[in-house]
Design a protein around this motif. Structure first.
Motif, PDB file in Angstrom:
ATOM      1  N   VAL A   1       0.853  -1.192   0.000  1.00 12.37           N
ATOM      2  CA  VAL A   1       0.000   0.000   0.000  1.00 12.37           C
ATOM      3  C   VAL A   1       0.886   1.239   0.000  1.00 12.37           C
ATOM      4  O   VAL A   1       1.863   1.316   0.734  1.00 12.37           O
ATOM      5  N   ARG A   2       0.547   2.191  -0.849  1.00  9.81           N
ATOM      6  CA  ARG A   2       1.287   3.452  -0.920  1.00  9.81           C
ATOM      7  C   ARG A   2       0.401   4.578  -0.431  1.00  9.81           C
ATOM      8  O   ARG A   2      -0.817   4.536  -0.583  1.00  9.81           O
ATOM      9  N   PHE A   3       1.038   5.577   0.139  1.00  7.34           N
ATOM     10  CA  PHE A   3       0.329   6.757   0.627  1.00  7.34           C
ATOM     11  C   PHE A   3       0.807   7.978  -0.149  1.00  7.34           C
ATOM     12  O   PHE A   3       1.978   8.078  -0.513  1.00  7.34           O
ATOM     13  N   LEU A   4      -0.124   8.908  -0.373  1.00 10.02           N
ATOM     14  CA  LEU A   4       0.176  10.167  -1.041  1.00 10.02           C
ATOM     15  C   LEU A   4      -0.688  11.241  -0.402  1.00 10.02           C
ATOM     16  O   LEU A   4      -1.899  11.061  -0.251  1.00 10.02           O
ATOM     17  N   GLY A   5      -0.090  12.338  -0.014  1.00 11.50           N
ATOM     18  CA  GLY A   5      -0.844  13.466   0.498  1.00 11.50           C
ATOM     19  C   GLY A   5      -1.044  14.504  -0.590  1.00 11.50           C
ATOM     20  O   GLY A   5      -0.303  14.555  -1.567  1.00 11.50           O
ATOM     21  N   ILE A   6      -2.056  15.322  -0.418  1.00 15.22           N
ATOM     22  CA  ILE A   6      -2.241  16.514  -1.252  1.00 15.22           C
ATOM     23  C   ILE A   6      -2.454  17.667  -0.288  1.00 15.22           C
ATOM     24  O   ILE A   6      -3.483  17.750   0.397  1.00 15.22           O
ATOM     25  N   ASP A   7      -1.457  18.522  -0.195  1.00 14.44           N
ATOM     26  CA  ASP A   7      -1.458  19.663   0.726  1.00 14.44           C
ATOM     27  C   ASP A   7      -2.084  20.851   0.009  1.00 14.44           C
ATOM     28  O   ASP A   7      -1.546  21.350  -0.978  1.00 14.44           O
ATOM     29  N   ILE A   8      -3.232  21.312   0.524  1.00 12.64           N
ATOM     30  CA  ILE A   8      -3.946  22.394  -0.149  1.00 12.64           C
ATOM     31  C   ILE A   8      -3.965  23.658   0.701  1.00 12.64           C
ATOM     32  O   ILE A   8      -3.836  23.613   1.916  1.00 12.64           O
ATOM     33  N   ARG A   9      -4.131  24.795   0.003  1.00 15.39           N
ATOM     34  CA  ARG A   9      -4.301  26.117   0.625  1.00 15.39           C
ATOM     35  C   ARG A   9      -3.285  26.355   1.744  1.00 15.39           C
ATOM     36  O   ARG A   9      -3.648  26.755   2.843  1.00 15.39           O
ATOM     37  N   ASP A  10      -2.040  26.106   1.471  1.00 17.87           N
ATOM     38  CA  ASP A  10      -1.012  26.134   2.504  1.00 17.87           C
ATOM     39  C   ASP A  10       0.217  26.860   1.970  1.00 17.87           C
ATOM     40  O   ASP A  10       0.350  27.075   0.767  1.00 17.87           O
ATOM     41  N   ASN A  11       1.128  27.208   2.873  1.00 22.26           N
ATOM     42  CA  ASN A  11       2.419  27.686   2.395  1.00 22.26           C
ATOM     43  C   ASN A  11       3.420  26.571   2.630  1.00 22.26           C
ATOM     44  O   ASN A  11       3.267  25.750   3.541  1.00 22.26           O
TER      45      ASN A  11
END
Length: 192
Positions: free
Chosen positions: A108-118
């Motif tokens: 299993v692989r994990f991926l984040g998507i960081d939104i509206r951030d610096n």
């Protein structure tokens, strides 16, 4: 998956969300990239024959690497939409780290998507919580449009993609290791 097994997984998805709040939900008339005030949490499981959405996601990670979800086909992928500014995201970060560590032997692989951030706040968040899997840096929330009709309405939102790259489950709101681990394992055990 039989009816009783599906009820169990649906119940686990409800537990996985932990609380009934999230940082924001999409209000009627908002664009997918505009997340508004929290209204609650929800979760959904899709039987293999019901899975129709295959997200098209690609971007640059916080570390400057290029990533394309299409390159991960053949593996179960857990995608978490988050922001360092989001209190429920901070609550679930240790749970996600543990899930990533415990399910890695299953492929299993994990991926984040960081939104509206610096970027500096996002990198500090990853350091503070020991997050080692990559996250696409998406300050304008455009990447999440790749989920089409299942685009997130709140932060955090977590998706589980099956080995064909289709959305098998989604959870809106902070999740727990105990509640989400069986869901990931069930999807990982499915035949390709």
């Amino acid at each position: 998956m039989g009816p009783s097994r599906r009820a169990t997984v649906t119940g686990l998805l409800a537990l996985a969300t932990g609380t009934l709040t999230a940082c924001g939900t999409q209000e009627k008339g908002d664009s997918a990239g505009s997340l508004g005030a929290a209204k609650g949490s929800s979760s959904q499981f899709f039987e293999p024959g019901e899975r129709t959405v295959t997200p098209a996601l690609k971007g640059t990670t916080l570390d400057g690497e290029q990533v394309d979800i299409a390159d991960m086909r053949g593996q179960v992928v857990v995608i978490n939409i988050w922001g360092s500014w989001c209190a429920p995201c901070r609550k679930e970060a240790p749970e996600l780290r543990k899930l990533a560590e415990k399910t890695e032997p299953l492929g299993v692989r994990f991926l984040g998507i960081d939104i509206r951030d610096n970027k500096s706040a996002a990198k500090a968040f990853e350091r503070n919580y020991g997050i080692t899997y990559p996250s696409i840096y998406d300050p304008d929330s455009r990447t999440v449009l790749g989920f089409k009709q299942l685009a997130p309405r709140a932060v955090p939102t977590t998706y589980v993609l099956d080995k064909q790259g289709r959305v098998a489950a989604l959870s809106i709101g902070p999740l727990t290791y105990r509640g989400f681990d069986p869901i990931i394992r069930d999807i990982a055990a499915e035949k390709a």
